[in-house]
Design a protein around this motif. Structure first.
Motif, PDB file in Angstrom:
ATOM      1  N   LEU A   9      13.014  72.380  51.902  1.00 16.92           N
ATOM      2  CA  LEU A   9      13.263  73.728  52.241  1.00 16.92           C
ATOM      3  C   LEU A   9      13.826  74.796  51.607  1.00 16.92           C
ATOM      4  O   LEU A   9      13.123  76.078  51.330  1.00 16.92           O
ATOM      5  N   ARG A  10      15.100  74.241  50.996  1.00 16.93           N
ATOM      6  CA  ARG A  10      15.959  75.141  50.032  1.00 16.93           C
ATOM      7  C   ARG A  10      14.760  75.753  48.908  1.00 16.93           C
ATOM      8  O   ARG A  10      14.588  76.778  48.069  1.00 16.93           O
ATOM      9  N   ALA A  11      14.231  74.684  48.385  1.00 14.67           N
ATOM     10  CA  ALA A  11      13.454  74.852  46.891  1.00 14.67           C
ATOM     11  C   ALA A  11      11.971  75.643  47.388  1.00 14.67           C
ATOM     12  O   ALA A  11      11.640  76.618  46.756  1.00 14.67           O
ATOM     13  N   ILE A  12      11.522  75.527  48.602  1.00 18.62           N
ATOM     14  CA  ILE A  12      10.369  76.431  49.115  1.00 18.62           C
ATOM     15  C   ILE A  12      10.863  77.989  49.141  1.00 18.62           C
ATOM     16  O   ILE A  12      10.200  78.713  48.567  1.00 18.62           O
ATOM     17  N   ASP A  13      12.133  78.105  49.576  1.00 18.00           N
ATOM     18  CA  ASP A  13      12.657  79.258  49.902  1.00 18.00           C
ATOM     19  C   ASP A  13      12.871  79.983  48.599  1.00 18.00           C
ATOM     20  O   ASP A  13      13.033  81.586  48.577  1.00 18.00           O
ATOM     21  N   ARG A  14      13.164  79.206  47.583  1.00 17.67           N
ATOM     22  CA  ARG A  14      13.292  79.925  46.149  1.00 17.67           C
ATOM     23  C   ARG A  14      12.198  80.245  45.432  1.00 17.67           C
ATOM     24  O   ARG A  14      12.153  81.014  44.553  1.00 17.67           O
ATOM     25  N   LEU A  15      10.801  79.897  45.819  1.00 21.17           N
ATOM     26  CA  LEU A  15       9.854  80.323  45.421  1.00 21.17           C
ATOM     27  C   LEU A  15       9.435  81.976  45.578  1.00 21.17           C
ATOM     28  O   LEU A  15       9.838  82.339  46.589  1.00 21.17           O
ATOM     29  N   PRO A  16       8.936  82.746  44.721  1.00 22.11           N
ATOM     30  CA  PRO A  16       8.456  83.897  44.666  1.00 22.11           C
ATOM     31  C   PRO A  16       7.502  83.934  46.129  1.00 22.11           C
ATOM     32  O   PRO A  16       6.872  83.287  46.357  1.00 22.11           O
ATOM     33  N   GLU A  17       7.763  85.146  46.692  1.00 20.80           N
ATOM     34  CA  GLU A  17       7.090  85.251  47.915  1.00 20.80           C
ATOM     35  C   GLU A  17       5.871  84.993  48.117  1.00 20.80           C
ATOM     36  O   GLU A  17       5.172  84.210  49.049  1.00 20.80           O
ATOM     37  N   ASP A  18       4.926  85.506  47.201  1.00 22.90           N
ATOM     38  CA  ASP A  18       3.302  85.302  47.186  1.00 22.90           C
ATOM     39  C   ASP A  18       3.137  83.750  47.059  1.00 22.90           C
ATOM     40  O   ASP A  18       2.284  83.354  47.866  1.00 22.90           O
ATOM     41  N   TYR A  19       3.845  83.143  46.181  1.00 19.82           N
ATOM     42  CA  TYR A  19       3.616  81.801  46.304  1.00 19.82           C
ATOM     43  C   TYR A  19       4.064  80.947  47.284  1.00 19.82           C
ATOM     44  O   TYR A  19       3.391  79.956  47.871  1.00 19.82           O
ATOM     45  N   ARG A  20       5.026  81.303  47.867  1.00 14.32           N
ATOM     46  CA  ARG A  20       5.476  80.886  49.035  1.00 14.32           C
ATOM     47  C   ARG A  20       4.711  80.726  50.280  1.00 14.32           C
ATOM     48  O   ARG A  20       4.737  79.883  50.904  1.00 14.32           O
ATOM     49  N   THR A  21       4.197  82.160  50.460  1.00 11.00           N
ATOM     50  CA  THR A  21       3.410  82.179  51.412  1.00 11.00           C
ATOM     51  C   THR A  21       1.956  81.262  51.419  1.00 11.00           C
ATOM     52  O   THR A  21       1.698  80.735  52.364  1.00 11.00           O
ATOM     53  N   ALA A  22       1.560  81.239  50.402  1.00 11.65           N
ATOM     54  CA  ALA A  22       0.260  80.486  50.144  1.00 11.65           C
ATOM     55  C   ALA A  22       0.578  78.747  50.436  1.00 11.65           C
ATOM     56  O   ALA A  22      -0.121  78.121  51.132  1.00 11.65           O
ATOM     57  N   VAL A  23       1.788  78.590  49.737  1.00 13.41           N
ATOM     58  CA  VAL A  23       1.979  76.962  49.872  1.00 13.41           C
ATOM     59  C   VAL A  23       2.546  76.640  51.490  1.00 13.41           C
ATOM     60  O   VAL A  23       1.963  75.711  51.988  1.00 13.41           O
ATOM     61  N   VAL A  24       3.131  77.470  52.076  1.00 11.66           N
ATOM     62  CA  VAL A  24       3.510  77.261  53.378  1.00 11.66           C
ATOM     63  C   VAL A  24       2.165  77.375  54.222  1.00 11.66           C
ATOM     64  O   VAL A  24       2.067  76.302  55.177  1.00 11.66           O
ATOM     65  N   LEU A  25       1.431  78.296  54.052  1.00  4.75           N
ATOM     66  CA  LEU A  25       0.208  78.550  54.745  1.00  4.75           C
ATOM     67  C   LEU A  25      -0.698  77.399  54.754  1.00  4.75           C
ATOM     68  O   LEU A  25      -1.561  76.707  55.539  1.00  4.75           O
ATOM     69  N   SER A  26      -1.105  76.962  53.392  1.00  7.00           N
ATOM     70  CA  SER A  26      -1.806  75.826  53.095  1.00  7.00           C
ATOM     71  C   SER A  26      -1.191  74.318  53.403  1.00  7.00           C
ATOM     72  O   SER A  26      -1.791  73.476  54.284  1.00  7.00           O
ATOM     73  N   ASP A  27      -0.095  73.993  52.718  1.00  9.58           N
ATOM     74  CA  ASP A  27       0.450  72.602  52.757  1.00  9.58           C
ATOM     75  C   ASP A  27       0.884  72.439  54.064  1.00  9.58           C
ATOM     76  O   ASP A  27       1.050  71.150  54.566  1.00  9.58           O
ATOM     77  N   VAL A  28       1.699  73.255  54.651  1.00  7.91           N
ATOM     78  CA  VAL A  28       2.148  73.054  56.108  1.00  7.91           C
ATOM     79  C   VAL A  28       1.153  73.409  57.323  1.00  7.91           C
ATOM     80  O   VAL A  28       1.481  72.485  57.997  1.00  7.91           O
ATOM     81  N   GLU A  29       0.850  74.591  57.189  1.00  9.06           N
ATOM     82  CA  GLU A  29       0.071  74.908  58.288  1.00  9.06           C
ATOM     83  C   GLU A  29      -1.353  74.602  58.170  1.00  9.06           C
ATOM     84  O   GLU A  29      -2.264  74.760  59.158  1.00  9.06           O
ATOM     85  N   GLY A  30      -1.885  74.251  57.276  1.00  7.33           N
ATOM     86  CA  GLY A  30      -3.256  73.603  57.014  1.00  7.33           C
ATOM     87  C   GLY A  30      -4.250  74.989  57.001  1.00  7.33           C
ATOM     88  O   GLY A  30      -5.619  74.572  57.517  1.00  7.33           O
ATOM     89  N   LEU A  31      -3.999  76.049  56.736  1.00  9.99           N
ATOM     90  CA  LEU A  31      -4.929  77.181  56.855  1.00  9.99           C
ATOM     91  C   LEU A  31      -6.029  76.746  55.452  1.00  9.99           C
ATOM     92  O   LEU A  31      -5.662  76.467  54.517  1.00  9.99           O
ATOM     93  N   THR A  32      -7.142  77.254  55.713  1.00 13.11           N
ATOM     94  CA  THR A  32      -8.082  77.165  54.521  1.00 13.11           C
ATOM     95  C   THR A  32      -7.700  78.214  53.453  1.00 13.11           C
ATOM     96  O   THR A  32      -7.073  79.230  53.705  1.00 13.11           O
ATOM     97  N   TYR A  33      -8.369  78.261  52.204  1.00 15.96           N
ATOM     98  CA  TYR A  33      -8.226  79.228  51.212  1.00 15.96           C
ATOM     99  C   TYR A  33      -8.732  80.642  51.886  1.00 15.96           C
ATOM    100  O   TYR A  33      -8.218  81.644  51.555  1.00 15.96           O
ATOM    101  N   MET A  34      -9.718  80.386  52.514  1.00 15.24           N
ATOM    102  CA  MET A  34     -10.257  81.736  52.956  1.00 15.24           C
ATOM    103  C   MET A  34      -9.701  82.380  53.987  1.00 15.24           C
ATOM    104  O   MET A  34      -9.373  83.651  53.746  1.00 15.24           O
TER     105      MET A  34
END
Lengths: 206, 99
Positions: free
Chosen positions: A128-153
């Motif tokens: 979680l600490r590592a996720i929080d250190r990502l630049p915001e745009d990357y963090r948002t994409a990674v959390v939404l895709s990898d954790v929450e399972g949203l599609t690219y679209m």
């Protein structure tokens, strides 16, 4: 019980929106960085969602809709008092191909832990600490895709960027995160060190 | 993905007549995230799957990305909202209705 005065029945707000409270909280926590701020963000998000409930199209993904509101609230709040610990984004995310498809980390792990089993031995808090250190745009994409399972679209619509940019942000975000976790595993003695993955970062583009 | 699942898929594909042409390692690795994210159409998905099933060099790469994803999902997915937050949200909404 919420009073029934909206055209889109509030009972459906309770049924469709409130079950996503944990997911919105998780997202808010990764965006804002602290439990207190995340809680405020969640309250604001659900209040706004309730007021705009008539605009929600029943049957579409309420989770994605709530994430959009949550992110918008967060961005507006941040405009008022920017976070100090934000890492300046070094790259302008663009769509496009990958020059080096081979993950540089894989070269480091070859013969040691080629299937990356070490990832699963890292403590949740460190991840979680590592996720929080990502630049915001990357963090948002990674959390939404990898954790929450949203599609690219869905992520593209939420963040107002083309699908190619979402792919690029995911690619970069994941590779950065993997490197941080690899370094942590080396420091923690889970993996032997001295493979020098840092020099290979620029082999991936764009 | 277990060895048994891989074998079953290989057999299924062989029974169907082998399927499409084999893609290169570069192509398969470039598509690894789209494959794992469920973003590929049936045709390309099967090509990528077929490559990972038979390529000893690329298969660990797929496993590495899977391990990474499991770690992320496990770490963040287990976070729950604090006790009472749901009630506080409901109160806030009810009060906004009154006001």
């Amino acid at each position: 019980m919420i009073a029934a005065s909206r055209s889109n029945a509030p009972s459906s707000f309770e049924e469709e929106a409130l079950p996503h409270l944990d997911a919105v909280y998780r997202f808010a926590l990764r965006l804002s960085g602290t439990p207190d701020q995340a809680e405020d963000l969640v309250q604001d998000t659900f209040l706004r969602a309730y007021r705009s409930w008539a605009q929600y199209t029943p049957g579409t993904r309420a989770k994605s809709w709530l994430f959009t509101i949550c992110r918008n609230v967060f961005l507006r709040q941040r405009e008022r008092g920017r976070r100090h610990d934000e890492i300046v984004q070094r790259h302008t995310a663009m769509g496009g191909g990958v020059v080096d498809a081979v993950n540089p980390l894989w070269r480091s792990l070859d013969g040691v832990d080629p299937e990356g089993a070490f990832f699963r031995s890292i403590l949740d808090d460190e991840v979680l600490r590592a996720i929080d250190r990502l630049p915001e745009d990357y963090r948002t994409a990674v959390v939404l895709s990898d954790v929450e399972g949203l599609t690219y679209m869905e992520i593209a619509e939420m963040t107002g960027v083309p699908v190619g940019t979402v792919k690029s942000r995911l690619f970069r975000g994941r590779r950065q995160l993997q490197r941080v976790l690899y370094d942590y595993a080396v420091e923690a003695g889970v993996l032997p060190g001295g493979f020098g993955t840092r020099d290979e970062e620029d082999h991936v583009a764009p | 993905m277990s060895l048994l699942e891989r074998l079953k898929r290989l057999l299924g594909r062989a029974r169907r007549g082998g399927g499409s042409e084999m893609i290169s390692c570069e192509q398969a690795l470039s598509a690894v995230y789209e494959y794992l994210d469920g973003e590929l159409e049936a045709g390309p998905r099967e090509q990528v799957e077929a490559h990972f099933d038979v390529c000893a060099r690329c298969y660990p790469h797929l496993r590495l990305e899977e391990s990474f994803r499991i770690a992320l999902r496990g770490a963040s997915g287990s976070v729950q909202s604090p006790p009472g937050l749901r009630e506080r949200v409901m109160d806030l909404i009810a009060r906004s209705e009154e006001g």
